[in-house]
Design a protein around this motif. Structure first.
Motif: not given
Length: 285
Positions: A87-97
């Motif tokens: 959950g946190v990893g996917a959100t971090g990737i989505a936020l960065f991109l």
């Protein structure tokens, strides 16, 4: 009197309802389970005891045991790490991109904006889970690949929000003043626009964690998450559904873990969203 109304409004904004407080406690417990699972569950989540297979909840096994005799409570606690990582990893990737694409669209001229936004529109036209399935099918099943897949499917939403916020903020007086005094375009956007766009981004990111946990559990339920015997809520739910008539606890408790965690994250996120928008938090939640 005005000053009394203002004081009362300030107290209302600081007040935390019982629903939000309980939800924050649940989120804290899930984070604790992810960081230090041994504190909450002493049993080995992968220890197999065939003679204890499919036992119901008891003092020895609070959530019962699975078909291999593994302690379901311990697996639920240890599964928080993988589910929260996704959950946190996917959100971090989505936020960065999303920040990268949104800022490029807002700063690099009309042509780049049109190209990036049309690509974003195409990606947003696909259902998020379908796009995640496609990416995982290419990369292979694992918790890391699941986080990447879900992050890629969530990035377009962040990109549109960043672009919209950047276009509004760069028209503000302090930004125009910085440009008047000779600040370059990149400096203005990195120092003034992006930091001021971060408040709504962080609220959206918190709300997206819950959605990403559900998406990660869905991929694991379909066998596209972490490999066995790794404890993960979605894969535990998939295993438990085959034994519902014999041992209901195998499926019910992992399902409750997903449901309660996502609801708690959403309640805390909605409360933060109301506060960031200047609205009064609900008296109950």
């Amino acid at each position: 009197m005005p000053w009394r109304r203002a004081g009362r409004s300030g107290r209302d904004n600081r007040r935390i309802g019982p629903g939000v407080a309980i939800s924050a406690l649940v989120v804290a417990l899930v984070c604790l389970a992810a960081i230090w699972p041994g504190l909450l569950a002493r049993a080995d989540p992968n220890a197999v005891e065939p003679v204890d297979a499919l036992l119901g909840p008891s003092g020895a096994h609070w959530f019962g045991t699975d078909q291999l005799g593994r302690d379901v409570y311990s697996r639920v606690v240890h599964g928080a790490r993988v589910s929260l990582f996704i959950g946190v990893g996917a959100t971090g990737i989505a936020l960065f991109l999303g920040c990268l694409v949104g800022m490029l669209a807002a700063t690099c001229g009309r042509l780049v904006d049109e190209i990036l936004m049309r690509i974003t529109d195409v990606l947003m036209s696909f259902p998020g889970l379908l796009l995640s399935l496609l990416v995982v099918a290419v990369l292979g099943p694992s918790s890391t690949n699941a986080a990447i897949a879900i992050g890629l499917s969530g990035a377009p939403g962040f990109a549109r929000l960043v672009r919209a916020e950047a276009l509004v903020i760069r028209q503000a007086g302090y930004v125009r003043t910085a440009v008047t005094f000779g600040a370059g375009r990149a400096r203005v956007h990195l120092r003034h626009v992006l930091p001021n766009a971060f408040a709504p981004l962080l609220v959206l990111a918190l709300l997206s964690v819950g959605a990403a946990i559900i998406a990660g559990s869905s991929l694991s339920f379909l066998g596209l998450g972490p490999r066995v015997p790794t404890a993960e809520w979605g894969s535990m739910l998939a295993q438990g559904k085959d034994f519902l008539t014999i041992s209901w606890a195998m499926a019910v408790f992992p399902g409750l873990a997903i449901t309660v965690t996502v609801i708690a994250i959403n309640i805390v996120g909605r409360d933060l969203q109301r506060r960031s928008e200047g609205r009064h938090p609900s008296g109950t939640f």
